[in-house]
Design a protein around this motif. Sequence first.
Motif, PDB file in Angstrom:
ATOM      1  N   THR A   1       0.891   3.312  12.874  1.00  0.00           N
ATOM      2  CA  THR A   1      -0.497   4.836  13.775  1.00  0.00           C
ATOM      3  C   THR A   1      -1.243   4.529  12.958  1.00  0.00           C
ATOM      4  N   ASN A   2      -2.236   3.862  11.923  1.00  0.00           N
ATOM      5  CA  ASN A   2      -3.399   3.715  11.377  1.00  0.00           C
ATOM      6  C   ASN A   2      -4.020   2.667  12.863  1.00  0.00           C
TER       7      ASN A   2
ATOM      8  N   TRP B   1       0.446  -1.559  -0.118  1.00  0.00           N
ATOM      9  CA  TRP B   1      -0.189  -0.023  -0.089  1.00  0.00           C
ATOM     10  C   TRP B   1       0.830   1.203   0.015  1.00  0.00           C
ATOM     11  N   ARG B   2       0.335   2.080  -1.096  1.00  0.00           N
ATOM     12  CA  ARG B   2       1.476   3.571  -0.866  1.00  0.00           C
ATOM     13  C   ARG B   2       0.786   4.791   0.015  1.00  0.00           C
ATOM     14  N   THR B   3       1.675   5.013   0.898  1.00  0.00           N
ATOM     15  CA  THR B   3       0.476   5.399   1.955  1.00  0.00           C
ATOM     16  C   THR B   3       0.519   7.244   2.111  1.00  0.00           C
ATOM     17  N   ASP B   4       1.467   7.388   0.619  1.00  0.00           N
ATOM     18  CA  ASP B   4       0.906   8.693   0.015  1.00  0.00           C
ATOM     19  C   ASP B   4       0.130   9.211  -1.718  1.00  0.00           C
ATOM     20  N   LEU B   5      -0.815   7.350  -1.728  1.00  0.00           N
ATOM     21  CA  LEU B   5      -1.590   7.619  -2.611  1.00  0.00           C
ATOM     22  C   LEU B   5      -2.888   8.061  -1.686  1.00  0.00           C
ATOM     23  N   ALA B   6      -3.089   7.673  -1.045  1.00  0.00           N
ATOM     24  CA  ALA B   6      -4.662   7.333  -0.023  1.00  0.00           C
ATOM     25  C   ALA B   6      -4.659   6.755   1.254  1.00  0.00           C
ATOM     26  N   PRO B   7      -5.244   7.322   2.164  1.00  0.00           N
ATOM     27  CA  PRO B   7      -5.101   6.441   3.681  1.00  0.00           C
ATOM     28  C   PRO B   7      -5.849   5.107   3.375  1.00  0.00           C
ATOM     29  N   PHE B   8      -5.242   4.589   4.238  1.00  0.00           N
ATOM     30  CA  PHE B   8      -5.522   2.750   4.414  1.00  0.00           C
ATOM     31  C   PHE B   8      -7.250   3.563   5.469  1.00  0.00           C
TER      32      PHE B   8
END
Length: 437
Positions: free
Chosen positions: A200-201, A162-169
Amino acid sequence: MSEVGRDYSPLTTYESESDSAIDMHPYPPRDRPYYRTYRWPQRWPRWPRPRSCVKYTAPAIIVVLVLCYLTWEPHIEVTFYRRSWIRQEIVPITPLHGCFKLDQASPLYNVTERLYGPKSTEVHAGLPMRLGLDCYDFGATIRPLPFSSSADRPRTNYHTYWRTDLAPFGERQEYTLKSFFATQNPHSRLIMWSNGDLSTNALLASYVARYTDAFELRVANTRELSKGTPLENSPLLSSSDKIAWLDGDLIRLLVIWHDGGVWMDMDMLLTRDLSPLLEHEFVTQWDCYDKIYQALNGALMHFHKHSPYLCEAFHLMATSTTPRPSSTDWGAILYLRLWRRLVAEGIPPFKILPFCFSDARGCRKDNRLPDPFEPDPSDGYWTKGLTRAEDGGLDCKLAKVFAVHLHNQWEKSFPPGGWVERLLLHRYDKKLAGVPE
């Protein structure tokens, strides 16, 4: 006639009668027909008026198209490839790196057993299986493995990214986690890789706490993962694009090389335990059509740790031209180029799973899965049997495949009461809550 001695003026002229008669008449003579030559301007053919086109031509074209559609079954797909690119990247078959040689293969990989050892299932159909429900029926030939509760059985690693900079999980991405824990056997472990810290999610932290030994968060360090491969210390390790194609294709190969196991894209909903497939190393068929250069897909794939297949893939990546951004140069095209080199040197290639095992939406309208983001179709073709006891329904077919690929349509939501919510999501929740079916 002139006379001798007659006075005359210098301006006077003496002419014969015939000459005078001629000069007295205008030119041309009046007793002769008067002709004039006209040069008509050149005119182009007149085009039909727009109103005539709409009134007559357009309906005629529509009638012809309808008749053609009722008579023939159209298959149209137009893709343009530069001939220079084909001659440079596809046609040449360069030698392999030698990763399959016994003296160069990793001691963690038994070449003889993996390539030539006996197998209990067959996953490569050898046909595109476009007709009817052949692909689903072929999936039913792969039987579940007998359950083993041996405590010393090694865990099978599953990887995703998962790319953290593209969209939040968020909740939508959580469906993938639910599908994994609801369908895979207890000897499976899901490792979720990212390009940033996701600890931290709160949503992910709850899964880490609940599945202590079966779920793990890791940050992907490409330079660390590439050690021992032909890509070690390569500047290509920093490749990425805005839609996470290049870095996603790179990460999937590196993490399987490092730990071995199954790769699944984050936009997958698993429907069945993948264990019966894992005696093979494989990629998947893109769809049921004959795409000459993009026939293979890595959205679902499996390779063992330090597999020579991956070693050869890294060599091909390191020695080829720089990949184009937002392309499948390190995906479908790479797998095709590697497959051709393997068979050219007499090495059994990796298997290719049929399209419907993970992407049953990629085929004909009459045999592909309905759109997950649209209400259930009203024709009843898929919805006539929605329980496992009934034959021919959508639920029966979902039990024969292994995953549903959603193709990164994160901005869309599932319709309330639709087949995804009814046949998949609700069942995930019941299974994780311990409610019997």
